[in-house]
Scaffold this active site. Sequence first.
Site, PDB file in Angstrom:
ATOM      1  NE  ARG A  29      -3.742  -2.230   2.394  1.00 54.67           N
ATOM      2  CZ  ARG A  29      -3.721  -3.570   2.820  1.00 54.67           C
ATOM      3  NH1 ARG A  29      -2.403  -3.754   3.480  1.00 54.67           N
ATOM      4  NH2 ARG A  29      -4.483  -4.454   2.810  1.00 54.67           N
ATOM      5  CE  LYS A  62      -8.115  -1.164   4.816  1.00 56.17           C
ATOM      6  NZ  LYS A  62      -8.521  -1.275   3.534  1.00 56.17           N
ATOM      7  CG  HIS A 105      -4.388   1.829  -3.345  1.00 54.41           C
ATOM      8  ND1 HIS A 105      -4.947   0.648  -3.571  1.00 54.41           N
ATOM      9  CD2 HIS A 105      -4.334   1.955  -1.687  1.00 54.41           C
ATOM     10  CE1 HIS A 105      -5.516  -0.018  -2.438  1.00 54.41           C
ATOM     11  NE2 HIS A 105      -4.934   0.561  -1.378  1.00 54.41           N
ATOM     12  NE  ARG A 109      -2.829  -2.556  -2.181  1.00 50.99           N
ATOM     13  CZ  ARG A 109      -2.550  -3.482  -1.273  1.00 50.99           C
ATOM     14  NH1 ARG A 109      -1.110  -4.202  -1.131  1.00 50.99           N
ATOM     15  NH2 ARG A 109      -3.317  -4.194  -0.996  1.00 50.99           N
ATOM     16  CG  HIS A 159      -6.127  -8.304  -0.047  1.00 53.79           C
ATOM     17  ND1 HIS A 159      -6.476  -8.299  -1.402  1.00 53.79           N
ATOM     18  CD2 HIS A 159      -5.930  -7.008  -0.053  1.00 53.79           C
ATOM     19  CE1 HIS A 159      -6.497  -7.264  -2.077  1.00 53.79           C
ATOM     20  NE2 HIS A 159      -6.031  -6.465  -1.358  1.00 53.79           N
ATOM     21  CE1 TYR A 173      -0.875 -25.643   6.931  1.00 59.03           C
ATOM     22  CE2 TYR A 173      -2.818 -25.154   5.350  1.00 59.03           C
ATOM     23  CZ  TYR A 173      -1.527 -25.736   5.721  1.00 59.03           C
ATOM     24  OH  TYR A 173      -1.124 -26.970   5.107  1.00 59.03           O
TER      25      TYR A 173
END
Length: 405
Positions: free
Chosen positions: A241, A268, A331, A334, A358, A368
């Site tokens: 970001r 974030k 941004h 991304r 995310h 995991y």
Amino acid sequence: MALKELQIRSLRPTDKIYQCTDDRGLYLEVHPNGSKLWRYKYRHMGKQKRLALGRYPDIGLAEARRRRDDARRKLEAGSDPLAERKHDKLIAAFKAANSFGDVAKEYIDKMVAEGRADTTTTKANWLLEQLAPIASRPVADLKPIDLLAALKRLEAKGKHETARRCRSFASRVFRYAVATGRGETDPTSILRGALIAPKVTHHAAILEPEQVGELLRAIDGYSGHTVTRIAMQIAPHVMARPGELRMAQWPEFDLDGAVWKIPAERMKMRRPHAIPLSRQVLAYLEELHPLTGPEGFVFPAFHTSLRPMSENTINQAFRRMGYSVGEVTPHGLRTTASTLLNESGQWSPDAIERSLAHADANTIRGIYNRGRYWEERVAMHQWWSDHLDAMRDTAVQEEPRRARA
């Protein structure tokens, strides 16, 4: 003998305080400075007490007697009028010190103590400024209509997204007030659906390989500040970001291990994040290291190394290169990476999502996957950097956009 108004007006001060008795515990206290103060003397639970009833002539004889009688009725009901007054003052002081603004500032201080990102707390303070109409009101007294009125003022200015964010922020403040014993409910909960839903906007992004290559060529040829150029060159590769990139610090980079470790407080989702560094990114960092390293911000501000690059620096560079707001943003890089990586079909969606940091909807699965996909992500980042180079090298060399008609 009961006092009379004429008698009270004729009382003169002496060098000592003296009292003039009225009836049933009421008396007037005359001070050397000329002040005449009403007092009510009584006994409660075996203790002698006195209650201040006001200053003469602001409180006349009739009013003083009425206040005395009110106090007597409380005594007869089993209450202590002095203790009750102290309690009322405490409640008033409590409410005065617990306005929405006070509680919101305390909540923001808590965010700072928890290590929330500077951008997050700055936005919270800005949202509080937008809620100025209710800031001075006791948080426990605010009703849904009060908050709705403040939010509708923002809507009337066309600030639909701001109104939505303010409602969300206010909800967190009210819930904090409830948790700390200064509120009873969250009045924003019933306002869902009362505000105009803002139109969803997506970050401008370039998705065609040839146009991506043209952008990369333009970045390489950027004639502005060197640090800005290298920041723009690195951004497409690392998929971070914009705020995470511009606030990066040299100690976070393990150049020998080819990894960038971003601490949780800057992320974030409030979880630490590791980004594999391709050979290309390492080369850019080696070029930058003599300019801004080895400590502090990797991309410092122009005027001081104590602060990071402004959030508008790269956007302004894109504009100077001839790209409009609707074409490309930091941004949006991304989005470019996410789209082209998914379209390649070579990498698992989970690995791509992990590199984009995310949140995983399934918490256990997310924990995991963070470890499971590391090796794939290392290979993916190197492939992506190689693919970016290929798009840049095969793009048609065009004249600078700024020079076009």
